[in-house]
Design a protein around this motif. Structure first.
Motif, PDB file in Angstrom:
ATOM      1  N   LEU A  12      40.525 -50.730  24.952  1.00  0.00           N
ATOM      2  CA  LEU A  12      41.745 -50.335  25.657  1.00  0.00           C
ATOM      3  C   LEU A  12      41.907 -51.179  26.912  1.00  0.00           C
ATOM      4  N   ILE A  13      43.141 -51.477  27.233  1.00  0.00           N
ATOM      5  CA  ILE A  13      43.407 -52.121  28.514  1.00  0.00           C
ATOM      6  C   ILE A  13      42.940 -51.145  29.608  1.00  0.00           C
ATOM      7  N   PRO A  14      42.238 -51.622  30.625  1.00  0.00           N
ATOM      8  CA  PRO A  14      41.733 -50.707  31.662  1.00  0.00           C
ATOM      9  C   PRO A  14      42.886 -50.016  32.406  1.00  0.00           C
ATOM     10  N   PRO A  15      42.639 -48.815  32.936  1.00  0.00           N
ATOM     11  CA  PRO A  15      43.677 -48.174  33.742  1.00  0.00           C
ATOM     12  C   PRO A  15      43.863 -48.942  35.042  1.00  0.00           C
ATOM     13  N   GLY A  16      45.054 -48.830  35.608  1.00  0.00           N
ATOM     14  CA  GLY A  16      45.338 -49.492  36.881  1.00  0.00           C
ATOM     15  C   GLY A  16      46.543 -50.410  36.791  1.00  0.00           C
ATOM     16  N   GLU A  17      46.692 -51.251  37.806  1.00  0.00           N
ATOM     17  CA  GLU A  17      47.823 -52.171  37.902  1.00  0.00           C
ATOM     18  C   GLU A  17      47.563 -53.426  37.080  1.00  0.00           C
ATOM     19  N   HIS A  18      48.614 -53.895  36.403  1.00  0.00           N
ATOM     20  CA  HIS A  18      48.523 -55.100  35.570  1.00  0.00           C
ATOM     21  C   HIS A  18      49.833 -55.865  35.629  1.00  0.00           C
ATOM     22  N   ALA A 112      53.002 -53.331  35.860  1.00  0.00           N
ATOM     23  CA  ALA A 112      52.807 -52.052  35.185  1.00  0.00           C
ATOM     24  C   ALA A 112      51.602 -51.331  35.757  1.00  0.00           C
ATOM     25  N   ILE A 113      51.670 -50.028  35.679  1.00  0.00           N
ATOM     26  CA  ILE A 113      50.506 -49.194  35.963  1.00  0.00           C
ATOM     27  C   ILE A 113      50.180 -48.474  34.662  1.00  0.00           C
ATOM     28  N   ILE A 114      48.967 -48.706  34.192  1.00  0.00           N
ATOM     29  CA  ILE A 114      48.477 -48.103  32.946  1.00  0.00           C
ATOM     30  C   ILE A 114      47.542 -46.956  33.311  1.00  0.00           C
ATOM     31  N   ARG A 115      47.639 -45.884  32.569  1.00  0.00           N
ATOM     32  CA  ARG A 115      46.675 -44.799  32.747  1.00  0.00           C
ATOM     33  C   ARG A 115      46.108 -44.422  31.388  1.00  0.00           C
ATOM     34  N   HIS A 116      44.966 -43.789  31.396  1.00  0.00           N
ATOM     35  CA  HIS A 116      44.333 -43.323  30.165  1.00  0.00           C
ATOM     36  C   HIS A 116      44.532 -41.822  30.046  1.00  0.00           C
ATOM     37  N   GLU A 117      44.845 -41.372  28.831  1.00  0.00           N
ATOM     38  CA  GLU A 117      45.014 -39.944  28.544  1.00  0.00           C
ATOM     39  C   GLU A 117      44.264 -39.624  27.266  1.00  0.00           C
ATOM     40  N   LYS A 118      44.122 -38.330  26.980  1.00  0.00           N
ATOM     41  CA  LYS A 118      43.474 -37.893  25.740  1.00  0.00           C
ATOM     42  C   LYS A 118      44.495 -37.155  24.883  1.00  0.00           C
ATOM     43  N   ASN A 119      44.424 -37.403  23.571  1.00  0.00           N
ATOM     44  CA  ASN A 119      45.292 -36.674  22.649  1.00  0.00           C
ATOM     45  C   ASN A 119      44.627 -35.364  22.233  1.00  0.00           C
ATOM     46  N   GLU A 120      45.250 -34.660  21.277  1.00  0.00           N
ATOM     47  CA  GLU A 120      44.721 -33.369  20.826  1.00  0.00           C
ATOM     48  C   GLU A 120      43.328 -33.488  20.232  1.00  0.00           C
ATOM     49  N   LYS A 121      43.011 -34.652  19.676  1.00  0.00           N
ATOM     50  CA  LYS A 121      41.690 -34.873  19.071  1.00  0.00           C
ATOM     51  C   LYS A 121      40.669 -35.386  20.094  1.00  0.00           C
ATOM     52  N   LYS A 122      41.055 -35.381  21.372  1.00  0.00           N
ATOM     53  CA  LYS A 122      40.190 -35.840  22.476  1.00  0.00           C
ATOM     54  C   LYS A 122      39.945 -37.353  22.441  1.00  0.00           C
ATOM     55  N   GLU A 123      40.815 -38.093  21.723  1.00  0.00           N
ATOM     56  CA  GLU A 123      40.710 -39.556  21.688  1.00  0.00           C
ATOM     57  C   GLU A 123      41.461 -40.123  22.898  1.00  0.00           C
ATOM     58  N   VAL A 124      40.862 -41.098  23.547  1.00  0.00           N
ATOM     59  CA  VAL A 124      41.465 -41.707  24.727  1.00  0.00           C
ATOM     60  C   VAL A 124      42.418 -42.817  24.292  1.00  0.00           C
ATOM     61  N   TYR A 125      43.583 -42.859  24.915  1.00  0.00           N
ATOM     62  CA  TYR A 125      44.556 -43.918  24.654  1.00  0.00           C
ATOM     63  C   TYR A 125      45.186 -44.352  25.973  1.00  0.00           C
ATOM     64  N   ALA A 126      45.754 -45.561  25.972  1.00  0.00           N
ATOM     65  CA  ALA A 126      46.414 -46.107  27.156  1.00  0.00           C
ATOM     66  C   ALA A 126      47.898 -45.767  27.097  1.00  0.00           C
ATOM     67  N   THR A 127      48.470 -45.450  28.240  1.00  0.00           N
ATOM     68  CA  THR A 127      49.895 -45.145  28.323  1.00  0.00           C
ATOM     69  C   THR A 127      50.472 -45.746  29.606  1.00  0.00           C
ATOM     70  N   LEU A 128      51.775 -45.979  29.592  1.00  0.00           N
ATOM     71  CA  LEU A 128      52.451 -46.520  30.774  1.00  0.00           C
ATOM     72  C   LEU A 128      52.743 -45.411  31.758  1.00  0.00           C
ATOM     73  N   ALA A 129      52.311 -45.575  32.988  1.00  0.00           N
ATOM     74  CA  ALA A 129      52.732 -44.662  34.052  1.00  0.00           C
ATOM     75  C   ALA A 129      54.078 -45.160  34.576  1.00  0.00           C
TER      76      ALA A 129
END
Length: 161
Positions: A12-18, A112-129
């Motif tokens: 995953l792209i790391p969280p933070g500014e990119h 962009a600012i990217i953050r990491h979140e978890k879905n219902e299955k507790k899998e981590v994914y990257a999303t746009l803040a």
């Protein structure tokens, strides 16, 4: 006997500014949410992080990527396409969105600012803040309509040679 390559998903792209460069927007037929049989077309927006890399399984440097999926309808305030285009092209309206050629956005740079979140299955994914055009980047608010052919080699987001 040669061993087959095993697909290893990229990190995953790391969280933070990119600084992200839009490389392509392509339609994909996908299974409709909560349906086993129905399909729908969504757009895959593929961004590449400028100057940020990881080492892949073959020992090669690869740029981090971020992928955003949207439906293909602009207008409803909660629609992912509306949220994304409103940030990529501040001031865009439904008329301009209807004739926008997404290829004109390819190659453009965005903060962009990217953050990491978890879905219902507790899998981590990257999303746009948040995402916004870089200063000085000319983003077309209006463009000629164009048929998108994903098999056309010059739909890669790379500038012509």
């Amino acid at each position: 006997m040669p061993t087959p390559d095993v697909f290893t998903p990229p990190p995953l792209i790391p969280p933070g500014e990119h600084v992200l460069i839009l490389r392509e927007v392509k339609p994909q037929e996908v299974k409709k949410y909560q349906s086993e049989t129905e399909k729908e077309v969504k757009w895959l927006w593929r961004f590449e992080a400028q100057g940020e890399t990881y080492t892949d399984a073959k020992g090669e440097e690869q740029p981090y990527e971020f992928v955003q999926w949207t439906k293909i309808t602009y207008g409803p305030p909660k629609a992912n396409l509306t949220k994304l285009l409103d940030q990529l092209i501040p001031g865009i309206d439904e008329q301009s969105a209807a004739i926008l050629d997404t290829d004109d956005l390819c190659g453009r740079r965005f903060k962009a600012i990217i953050r990491h979140e978890k879905n219902e299955k507790k899998e981590v994914y990257a999303t746009l803040a948040v995402i916004s055009p870089m200063k000085g980047a000319k983003i077309p608010a209006r463009a000629k309509p164009k048929d998108f052919d994903p098999d056309d080699e010059d739909m890669t987001g790379k500038p012509p040679a």
